[in-house]
Design a protein around this motif. Structure first.
Motif, mmCIF file in Angstrom:
data_model
loop_
_atom_site.group_PDB
_atom_site.id
_atom_site.type_symbol
_atom_site.label_atom_id
_atom_site.label_comp_id
_atom_site.label_asym_id
_atom_site.label_seq_id
_atom_site.Cartn_x
_atom_site.Cartn_y
_atom_site.Cartn_z
ATOM 1 N N LYS A 167 37.724 25.826 42.852
ATOM 2 C CA LYS A 167 36.620 26.790 42.843
ATOM 3 C C LYS A 167 37.151 28.203 43.061
ATOM 4 C CE LYS A 167 32.132 27.647 45.082
ATOM 5 N NZ LYS A 167 32.390 28.933 45.737
ATOM 6 N N LYS A 170 38.903 29.376 39.939
ATOM 7 C CA LYS A 170 37.929 29.751 38.917
ATOM 8 C C LYS A 170 37.353 31.131 39.211
ATOM 9 C CE LYS A 170 33.551 28.275 36.822
ATOM 10 N NZ LYS A 170 32.417 27.326 36.888
ATOM 11 N N GLU A 171 37.041 31.375 40.487
ATOM 12 C CA GLU A 171 36.492 32.677 40.871
ATOM 13 C C GLU A 171 37.518 33.784 40.640
ATOM 14 O OE1 GLU A 171 35.431 31.952 44.909
ATOM 15 O OE2 GLU A 171 33.541 30.943 44.408
ATOM 16 N N GLU A 174 37.712 34.558 36.969
ATOM 17 C CA GLU A 174 36.524 35.325 36.574
ATOM 18 C C GLU A 174 36.665 36.783 37.003
ATOM 19 O OE1 GLU A 174 33.370 33.152 38.394
ATOM 20 O OE2 GLU A 174 33.210 31.675 36.767
ATOM 21 N N LEU A 175 37.215 37.003 38.211
ATOM 22 C CA LEU A 175 37.425 38.374 38.694
ATOM 23 C C LEU A 175 38.435 39.117 37.820
ATOM 24 C CD1 LEU A 175 37.559 37.912 42.581
ATOM 25 C CD2 LEU A 175 35.900 39.267 41.311
ATOM 26 N N LYS A 345 41.042 37.092 47.430
ATOM 27 C CA LYS A 345 40.892 35.788 46.773
ATOM 28 C C LYS A 345 42.251 35.091 46.653
ATOM 29 C CE LYS A 345 37.328 35.075 45.370
ATOM 30 N NZ LYS A 345 36.131 34.483 46.027
#
Length: 550
Positions: A167, A170-171, A174-175, A345
Motif C-alpha cells: 500500500k 502504491k502511494e 502515485e505521489l 513515504k
C-alpha cells in the motif's frame, strides 16, 4: 466434515441420499458402477461448472445438496470475506435447470461459482493419480514446510505487514506520478493563484461595488432628485409636511367630538412622524453625498478586475473565485511540499522493509529447522510405501524479493533411485510415485494442521497388496484427526474403513440407475470376498475377508 450428500436427477442417479460419519470411509464398486458419478456430483457442490448433459431426465432440474460440519475449520473469516451467512452446519445446494442455467446456494443465500470454489477448497480435497499438480506447486510445498515449522503466526504477521508495504509503495508511485505532472502545472497554477490572491477577494464584494459604482457614477442626478424630494416634503407653503400638519391640527380639534375623528387624527399623526423621519434621512443623504472621481475610478477598476477574473475562470460570482483560489492554493502547496511528503513515504517504506526482513528471517530460521524433519518423515513413509530409495533435497535461501509467504527461494528436488540425479518432482516422479508422495505429505500434514475432508480416488491403482496394506494404515491413521474417504479396488484398504459404502447399478423397468448402499458387517465380508476372488465367492475368500476385517 461432510455429514450428508443428496443427489437428484444427476447422470445415472435418480434420487440418492447418504449420511457419513467422521473417520475413515470406504467406497467400492465394480468398474462403471458410478463411483465417478458420485465424485462428479460432489464436484458440482465444490464449484465445478455444470453441464446440461448431466441431467438424467432433461425435463426436470438436478439438485445436489451437501451438509458440512465446519465447527473445527476456523472458516468464519472466509464466510465474512465472501459475504456468506456462517453456520456450523453449513448447507451447500446446487441446482441445474432444464434450461441449462445453474444456481448455487450456501445456507440458502444465492452465491456464484467463485464463492463456491473458495469455500470448497476449505471443505473437500479430492485427490487422484491424475490430480497431483498441487504437490509440484511452490506454494503448497511452502505450506507443508510451514506446517511443520509452526509458522502460521509469523506468516499472518508477515502477510499483514506485506499488505501495508504494498500500500505504501502504491502511494509512493502515485505521489511520484503526481509530482511529475504537477511540476509541469506548478508555474501556471502559481500564476493563477497570485492573480486571485492579489485581487483581495471578499465574499459578496461584487454586488457591493456595483451599487457603489452606480451611486458615484450618477451623483449629480441623485443630488438633484434628493433636493427636489426634500423640497416636496418641507416647503413652508405647499410642502407635504406643512399640509399634513394643518390636517393634523384640524382633526385634533375634531377628535373630541367623535372616536372616529380621533382614530383619523392618530393615523395622520403616525404618517407625520414617518414623514419627519423620511425628511431627516433625505437630509442626511444629501449631506453625505459628495462627488469622488478618484473613488469612482477605483471602484470601476476593481469591478473590471473581478469581471475579467470571472470570465477567465468561467465563474459567476466572487464566491466561486474564492473556491478556485483555495483549490489552487492547495495544489500549489501540495506540489511545493511534495518532496517532503515523498521523503516521509520512503522512510515509512524503509521502516516497513526492516519489519518484513525481521519476520522473514524468523520464518526462514524456523523453516530451516523443520526441513530435515520433513525430509526424514517423508523418506521413512515412502520406504513403507515401496519406494526404499526415495530421497529429497529441500533447500531454502533467503533472497531479496518479498514473496507472499516470505523472502525464501525454495528448491524441492527428488530422486526415486539410488544414485539417481535429483530433479523437480514433476520430472523425477511418475504418476504413481507422485500419488504416494502426496499421500505421505498429507499424512504428515494431518498431524500438524486441520485438513479438510480428503477423498482419495483410486490412488492405490497398480500397487501390490503389501504396499496397499500400508497405504490403508496411513489413511486410517489420518482419519484420527480428519475425515478420510477412499475409493478403492483393493480389499486390503477396504477392510480398514470405519464405514463401507458400495456403489452399484440397478435396472428398474428397463432403466439403469446408480445406487449407494452402506454395508453392515456381513455385507462387508461378502463385498471384500468378491474383491478378493470375484463374483463366485469361495470359502477361502470368505475366510480371508473375515480375517482382513478382524
Amino acid at each position: 466434515m461432510l455429514t450428508s450428500l443428496s443427489i437428484k436427477n444427476y447422470a445415472l442417479i435418480d434420487n440418492l441420499h447418504v449420511d457419513f460419519n467422521n473417520g475413515f470411509s470406504i467406497i467400492t464398486g465394480e468398474t462403471g458402477a458410478g463411483k465417478s458419478i458420485l465424485l462428479g456430483g460432489l464436484s458440482l457442490i465444490l464449484g465445478k461448472r455444470a453441464d446440461l448433459s448431466s441431467l438424467k431426465d432433461d425435463s426436470k432440474k438436478c439438485i445436489i445438496e451437501a451438509v458440512f460440519n465446519v465447527s473445527n475449520y476456523n472458516l468464519r473469516s472466509i464466510f465474512e470475506v465472501e459475504d456468506l451467512d456462517y453456520d456450523e452446519q453449513t448447507i451447500i445446494r446446487r441446482e441445474i435447470l432444464p434450461s441449462g442455467k445453474s444456481r448455487a446456494f450456501v445456507n440458502d443465500s444465492p452465491v456464484n461459482l467463485s464463492n463456491l470454489q473458495v469455500l470448497g477448497e476449505k471443505l473437500v480435497d479430492i485427490h487422484s493419480q491424475h490430480q497431483t499438480l498441487q504437490i509440484i506447486s511452490n506454494d503448497f510445498q511452502f505450506q507443508v514446510i510451514d506446517a511443520l515449522a509452526n509458522n502460521q503466526k509469523e506468516r499472518d504477521n508477515y502477510a499483514l505487514e506485506l499488505r501495508q508495504y504494498k500500500k505504501l509503495n502504491k502511494e509512493l508511485n502515485e505521489l511520484l506520478s503526481f509530482q511529475s505532472n504537477a511540476i509541469k502545472e506548478h508555474d501556471y497554477n502559481s500564476f493563477l493563484l497570485n492573480e486571485l490572491v492579489e485581487a483581495n477577494l471578499v465574499e459578496g464584494e461584487h454586488e457591493i461595488l456595483e451599487q457603489e459604482y452606480e451611486t458615484l457614477n450618477n451623483i449629480e442626478d441623485i443630488k438633484e432628485r434628493l433636493a427636489e424630494s426634500y423640497h416636496v416634503l418641507s416647503d413652508e407653503q405647499v410642502g407635504i409636511i406643512t399640509n399634513l400638519t394643518l390636517l393634523k391640527n384640524n382633526f385634533q380639534k375634531l377628535s373630541s367630538m367623535s372616536s372616529k375623528y380621533e382614530e383619523l387624527h392618530n393615523r395622520i399623526n403616525s404618517s407625520l412622524i414617518d414623514l419627519d423621519d423620511l425628511l431627516s434621512e433625505i437630509d442626511e443623504s444629501q449631506n453625505n453625498l459628495e462627488a469622488d472621481p478618484q473613488r469612482l475610478d477605483e471602484v470601476n477598476a476593481k469591478l473590471q478586475l473581478l469581471n475579467n477574473l470571472m470570465l477567465k475562470h468561467t465563474s459567476s460570482s466572487v464566491s466561486e473565485l474564492i473556491s478556485i483560489r483555495d483549490s489552487l492554493s492547495e495544489k500549489v502547496s501540495v506540489t511545493e511540499n511534495l518532496d517532503e511528503t515523498i521523503k516521509e513515504k520512503r522512510e515509512a517504506i524503509s521502516g516497513k522493509q526492516q519489519i518484513l526482513d525481521e519476520i522473514s528471517k524468523e520464518i526462514h530460521n524456523k523453516r530451516s529447522l523443520a526441513i530435515p524433519k520433513l525430509k526424514r518423515e517423508l523418506e521413512d513413509i515412502l520406504i513403507e510405501l515401496g519406494m526404499p530409495n526415495a530421497q529429497f533435497k529441500i533447500e531454502i535461501n533467503l533472497g531479496d524479493d518479498y514473496f507472499s509467504n516470505g523472502k525464501d527461494e525454495l528448491t524441492f528436488l527428488f530422486t526415486a533411485n539410488k544414485g539417481g540425479s535429483f530433479n523437480e518432482l514433476k520430472k523425477a516422479a511418475s504418476g504413481g510415485e507422485l500419488s504416494r508422495i502426496m499421500l505421505a505429505i498429507k499424512s504428515i500434514l494431518s498431524n500438524y494442521i486441520q485438513l479438510p475432508t480428503i477423498m482419495f480416488d483410486e490412488i492405490d491403482t497398480g500397487v501390490s497388496g503389501e504396499i496397499s496394506n500400508k497405504m490403508g494404515d496411513i489413511m486410517l491413521q489420518m482419519s484420527k484427526t480428519m475425515q478420510v474417504f477412499s475409493i478403492t479396488h483393493l480389499p486390503q484398504i477396504a477392510a480398514k474403513g470405519h464405514s463401507h459404502f458400495r456403489v452399484y447399478k440397478e435396472d428398474i423397468a428397463g432403466v439403469t440407475s446408480t445406487k449407494l448402499l452402506k454395508l453392515n458387517h456381513d455385507e462387508r465380508v461378502v463385498e471384500i470376498a468378491q474383491m478378493l476372488g470375484g463374483m463366485n465367492i469361495s470359502s477361502s475368500a470368505m475366510a480371508h475377508a473375515k480375517e482382513l476385517l478382524n
